[in-house]
Design a protein around this motif. Sequence first.
Motif, PDB file in Angstrom:
ATOM      1  N   THR A  35       0.825  -1.202   0.000  1.00  0.00           N
ATOM      2  CA  THR A  35       0.000   0.000   0.000  1.00  0.00           C
ATOM      3  C   THR A  35       0.861   1.256   0.000  1.00  0.00           C
ATOM      4  OG1 THR A  35      -0.122   0.052   2.397  1.00  0.00           O
ATOM      5  CG2 THR A  35      -1.785  -1.234   1.239  1.00  0.00           C
ATOM      6  N   ILE A  36       0.177   2.354   0.046  1.00  0.00           N
ATOM      7  CA  ILE A  36       0.822   3.660  -0.045  1.00  0.00           C
ATOM      8  C   ILE A  36       1.545   4.033   1.247  1.00  0.00           C
ATOM      9  CG2 ILE A  36      -1.167   4.989   0.787  1.00  0.00           C
ATOM     10  CD1 ILE A  36      -0.595   6.917  -1.611  1.00  0.00           C
ATOM     11  N   GLY A  37       1.293   3.298   2.325  1.00  0.00           N
ATOM     12  CA  GLY A  37       1.969   3.565   3.594  1.00  0.00           C
ATOM     13  C   GLY A  37       1.579   4.910   4.163  1.00  0.00           C
ATOM     14  N   ASN A  38       2.566   5.716   4.487  1.00  0.00           N
ATOM     15  CA  ASN A  38       2.311   7.030   5.095  1.00  0.00           C
ATOM     16  C   ASN A  38       2.181   8.148   4.058  1.00  0.00           C
ATOM     17  OD1 ASN A  38       2.353   6.051   7.743  1.00  0.00           O
ATOM     18  ND2 ASN A  38       4.590   6.170   7.803  1.00  0.00           N
ATOM     19  N   ARG A  39       2.125   7.778   2.789  1.00  0.00           N
ATOM     20  CA  ARG A  39       2.052   8.787   1.741  1.00  0.00           C
ATOM     21  C   ARG A  39       0.602   9.148   1.415  1.00  0.00           C
ATOM     22  NH1 ARG A  39       6.511   5.960  -2.279  1.00  0.00           N
ATOM     23  NH2 ARG A  39       8.372   6.932  -1.387  1.00  0.00           N
ATOM     24  N   ALA A 298      -7.712   8.568   5.642  1.00  0.00           N
ATOM     25  CA  ALA A 298      -7.704   8.674   4.182  1.00  0.00           C
ATOM     26  C   ALA A 298      -6.304   9.007   3.667  1.00  0.00           C
ATOM     27  CB  ALA A 298      -8.699   9.733   3.725  1.00  0.00           C
ATOM     28  N   ARG A 299      -5.934   8.346   2.590  1.00  0.00           N
ATOM     29  CA  ARG A 299      -4.640   8.579   1.942  1.00  0.00           C
ATOM     30  C   ARG A 299      -4.783   8.995   0.480  1.00  0.00           C
ATOM     31  NH1 ARG A 299      -0.299   9.086   5.434  1.00  0.00           N
ATOM     32  NH2 ARG A 299      -0.936   8.053   7.358  1.00  0.00           N
ATOM     33  N   TYR A 300      -5.970   8.865  -0.073  1.00  0.00           N
ATOM     34  CA  TYR A 300      -6.221   9.181  -1.484  1.00  0.00           C
ATOM     35  C   TYR A 300      -7.326  10.237  -1.554  1.00  0.00           C
ATOM     36  CZ  TYR A 300      -3.763   4.744  -2.217  1.00  0.00           C
ATOM     37  OH  TYR A 300      -2.841   3.720  -2.200  1.00  0.00           O
ATOM     38  N   PHE A 301      -7.104  11.270  -2.359  1.00  0.00           N
ATOM     39  CA  PHE A 301      -8.066  12.369  -2.462  1.00  0.00           C
ATOM     40  C   PHE A 301      -8.252  12.750  -3.936  1.00  0.00           C
ATOM     41  CE2 PHE A 301      -5.878  12.676   1.595  1.00  0.00           C
ATOM     42  CZ  PHE A 301      -6.920  12.789   2.498  1.00  0.00           C
ATOM     43  N   GLU A 302      -9.402  13.320  -4.216  1.00  0.00           N
ATOM     44  CA  GLU A 302      -9.685  13.813  -5.565  1.00  0.00           C
ATOM     45  C   GLU A 302     -10.458  15.107  -5.473  1.00  0.00           C
ATOM     46  OE1 GLU A 302     -12.510  14.317  -7.475  1.00  0.00           O
ATOM     47  OE2 GLU A 302     -11.746  14.217  -9.521  1.00  0.00           O
ATOM     48  N   CYS A 303     -10.120  16.066  -6.328  1.00  0.00           N
ATOM     49  CA  CYS A 303     -10.944  17.262  -6.486  1.00  0.00           C
ATOM     50  C   CYS A 303     -10.803  17.735  -7.930  1.00  0.00           C
ATOM     51  CB  CYS A 303     -10.583  18.351  -5.481  1.00  0.00           C
ATOM     52  SG  CYS A 303      -8.871  18.818  -5.402  1.00  0.00           S
ATOM     53  N   GLU A 342       3.827  21.792   3.189  1.00  0.00           N
ATOM     54  CA  GLU A 342       5.252  21.899   3.533  1.00  0.00           C
ATOM     55  C   GLU A 342       5.404  22.389   4.972  1.00  0.00           C
ATOM     56  OE1 GLU A 342       7.508  24.944   1.398  1.00  0.00           O
ATOM     57  OE2 GLU A 342       9.058  23.445   1.060  1.00  0.00           O
ATOM     58  N   ASP A 343       4.590  23.370   5.343  1.00  0.00           N
ATOM     59  CA  ASP A 343       4.637  23.887   6.712  1.00  0.00           C
ATOM     60  C   ASP A 343       4.200  22.825   7.726  1.00  0.00           C
ATOM     61  OD1 ASP A 343       4.918  26.448   8.401  1.00  0.00           O
ATOM     62  OD2 ASP A 343       2.934  25.694   8.990  1.00  0.00           O
ATOM     63  N   MET A 344       3.297  21.944   7.328  1.00  0.00           N
ATOM     64  CA  MET A 344       2.904  20.826   8.201  1.00  0.00           C
ATOM     65  C   MET A 344       4.022  19.792   8.341  1.00  0.00           C
ATOM     66  SD  MET A 344      -0.925  19.752   6.938  1.00  0.00           S
ATOM     67  CE  MET A 344      -2.160  20.966   6.462  1.00  0.00           C
ATOM     68  N   GLY A 345       5.009  19.858   7.438  1.00  0.00           N
ATOM     69  CA  GLY A 345       6.091  18.879   7.452  1.00  0.00           C
ATOM     70  C   GLY A 345       5.754  17.599   6.733  1.00  0.00           C
ATOM     71  N   VAL A 346       4.785  17.663   5.797  1.00  0.00           N
ATOM     72  CA  VAL A 346       4.310  16.443   5.166  1.00  0.00           C
ATOM     73  C   VAL A 346       4.441  16.461   3.644  1.00  0.00           C
ATOM     74  CG1 VAL A 346       1.905  17.195   4.887  1.00  0.00           C
ATOM     75  CG2 VAL A 346       2.405  14.778   5.342  1.00  0.00           C
ATOM     76  N   ILE A 347       4.973  17.550   3.069  1.00  0.00           N
ATOM     77  CA  ILE A 347       4.971  17.662   1.610  1.00  0.00           C
ATOM     78  C   ILE A 347       5.776  16.561   0.937  1.00  0.00           C
ATOM     79  CG2 ILE A 347       6.948  19.247   1.505  1.00  0.00           C
ATOM     80  CD1 ILE A 347       3.775  19.191  -0.752  1.00  0.00           C
ATOM     81  N   ASP A 348       6.811  16.032   1.611  1.00  0.00           N
ATOM     82  CA  ASP A 348       7.582  14.944   0.993  1.00  0.00           C
ATOM     83  C   ASP A 348       6.765  13.660   0.888  1.00  0.00           C
ATOM     84  OD1 ASP A 348       9.670  16.678   0.818  1.00  0.00           O
ATOM     85  OD2 ASP A 348      10.860  15.771   2.427  1.00  0.00           O
ATOM     86  N   ASP A 349       5.623  13.603   1.546  1.00  0.00           N
ATOM     87  CA  ASP A 349       4.763  12.413   1.500  1.00  0.00           C
ATOM     88  C   ASP A 349       3.532  12.628   0.634  1.00  0.00           C
ATOM     89  OD1 ASP A 349       6.407  10.940   3.248  1.00  0.00           O
ATOM     90  OD2 ASP A 349       5.460  11.873   4.999  1.00  0.00           O
ATOM     91  N   VAL A 350       3.505  13.715  -0.127  1.00  0.00           N
ATOM     92  CA  VAL A 350       2.322  14.035  -0.936  1.00  0.00           C
ATOM     93  C   VAL A 350       2.711  14.144  -2.410  1.00  0.00           C
ATOM     94  CG1 VAL A 350       0.473  15.712  -1.363  1.00  0.00           C
ATOM     95  CG2 VAL A 350       1.262  15.288   0.982  1.00  0.00           C
ATOM     96  N   ALA A 351       1.937  13.477  -3.260  1.00  0.00           N
ATOM     97  CA  ALA A 351       2.066  13.633  -4.716  1.00  0.00           C
ATOM     98  C   ALA A 351       0.724  14.101  -5.262  1.00  0.00           C
ATOM     99  CB  ALA A 351       2.471  12.318  -5.374  1.00  0.00           C
ATOM    100  N   GLN A 431       5.675   3.447  -8.123  1.00  0.00           N
ATOM    101  CA  GLN A 431       6.747   4.131  -7.397  1.00  0.00           C
ATOM    102  C   GLN A 431       6.239   4.913  -6.188  1.00  0.00           C
ATOM    103  OE1 GLN A 431       9.377   6.318 -10.125  1.00  0.00           O
ATOM    104  NE2 GLN A 431       8.490   5.141 -11.790  1.00  0.00           N
ATOM    105  N   TRP A 432       4.948   5.270  -6.179  1.00  0.00           N
ATOM    106  CA  TRP A 432       4.431   6.082  -5.080  1.00  0.00           C
ATOM    107  C   TRP A 432       3.502   5.276  -4.171  1.00  0.00           C
ATOM    108  CZ3 TRP A 432       6.258  10.269  -3.093  1.00  0.00           C
ATOM    109  CH2 TRP A 432       5.488  11.016  -2.191  1.00  0.00           C
ATOM    110  N   ALA A 433       2.627   4.476  -4.793  1.00  0.00           N
ATOM    111  CA  ALA A 433       1.646   3.727  -4.001  1.00  0.00           C
ATOM    112  C   ALA A 433       2.103   2.312  -3.684  1.00  0.00           C
ATOM    113  CB  ALA A 433       0.308   3.687  -4.730  1.00  0.00           C
ATOM    114  N   GLY A 434       3.284   1.936  -4.158  1.00  0.00           N
ATOM    115  CA  GLY A 434       3.856   0.646  -3.768  1.00  0.00           C
ATOM    116  C   GLY A 434       3.195  -0.560  -4.396  1.00  0.00           C
TER     117      GLY A 434
END
Length: 468
Positions: A35-39, A298-303, A342-351, A431-434
């Motif tokens: 799975t996508i893990g913490n991403r 939730a780890r997957y979003f759409e808008c 980025e300010d939350m410290g999570v941007i490296d885990d978001v695509a 590569q992102w969702a494993g």
Amino acid sequence: MKVSRRRFLQGATAGAVLGPTLFNHALVRKSLANTIGNRYLVVVLLDGGNDGLNTITPIDDGAATLRQAYDAHRNTGNGGVNLPSGNLLPVGADPNSGASLGLHPSLQGLHDLHTSKGTVAFIQGCGYPDASLSHDVSRSIWETANPLGVPLVGGWVGRHLAGCYGPTDVPAVVVDYGLPGDFRQTTTSVLAIKKLEDFGFPYDYYDGGDVAAKRAAFDAIYSAASGSAQSQFDFIGNSGAATLVSSEAYPPLHDLYETDRAAWSAQYSAIGRSFAEDLREVAKMIYGVEQGVPDVNARYFECNNGGYDTHSGQGADEPGGRHGELHAEVGDSLKVFYEDLEDMGVIDDVAILVWSEFSRRIQQNSNGTDHGSQGPMLLLGGDVKGGVFGNHPNINDVALNNNGNTVYSQSATDPFRSTDFRDIYGSVLKQWAGMPHNDILTMMPLDTAAPASNYWTVEDFDLDLFLP
């Protein structure tokens, strides 16, 4: 006989149908459980057919004639949609022609991310064989990753979710009033939430004084159904219970975010557009997950952002131009969203993956553009490798088809070779969702028995879109 994962999937492929029954099988879910893990993955639709040729535009010719071809078809002056070279925001060179490329001037927010972070991938020439110019048909093709209509069930994200999650999970949320095609499946729960503060379990409105009794009744029904020997009752019990719990866990995320991150919320409000508000809802949910709010996973979003069907009044880069206004809305909103995460410290885990159902033709009509074929996709996030990927479509007259559209090609000898959008989906899933390579091919099969020069017969899920 012991059934290996490979043997089971081979048997499943022979059936040629990946329906809910198969994805409900515990062995399949286990086999696809990378799975996508913490991403997080955020999918964004530019609805209506975004003009990709006025999104990423040749600044010059390089070693070919792309700018000349662009200027020959797109008018200047009143009603023209021509973007002057000097106004474009440079992002790099076309890999094929060497032509310098630039963003629409209204995409300043996106360009700021490109120059300051270097984590925006501009992927050119994305399409599929035998392109449809119908909004509904082409949107469905992109959502299902299924141009040739082979027997598949659900959307491309949905099939991935169905392989990794079950009825007790709520792995995804769409910021909308209904479920888009790319997230559809019948195995796990996906919430449709337009506004967190307005979201709740759909009790009837006859008497607000007995909500507690209604809740207890639904809880009892779901508990009774869960564990039933009949699989449909068991599914309803488990998914119903998960939805009931989620309907109570998600709404407080609004107040949590507004209290803790009021200054960021104000930045979305300052843009004053619906797309910014939708991305803020996603930010609230990601913040809730990161804060460890119970039952928020939730780890997957759409808008989506609509209005791109610019047959008329498209505009170029003048103030108030329709296409420019849409680009400004998207670029500015993505910038605030990126910097918030980025300010939350999570941007490296978001695509964040951006697509549209098709592009527009290079020829303009009186003051707009008609439905086209291949267009660019965008991918951005802290771990995304920035730059220009894929070739700019060949917009020279001699290369256009009878409708004046650019031609999709998978010929290895074509310098303008297209990018099949399924390679982008597959690269993100792998590569992102494993998701294992072969499992992706099971849910998104190649165009077998088709000419290799015209169809997607060789996958490339190893596109170099992410940092090591």
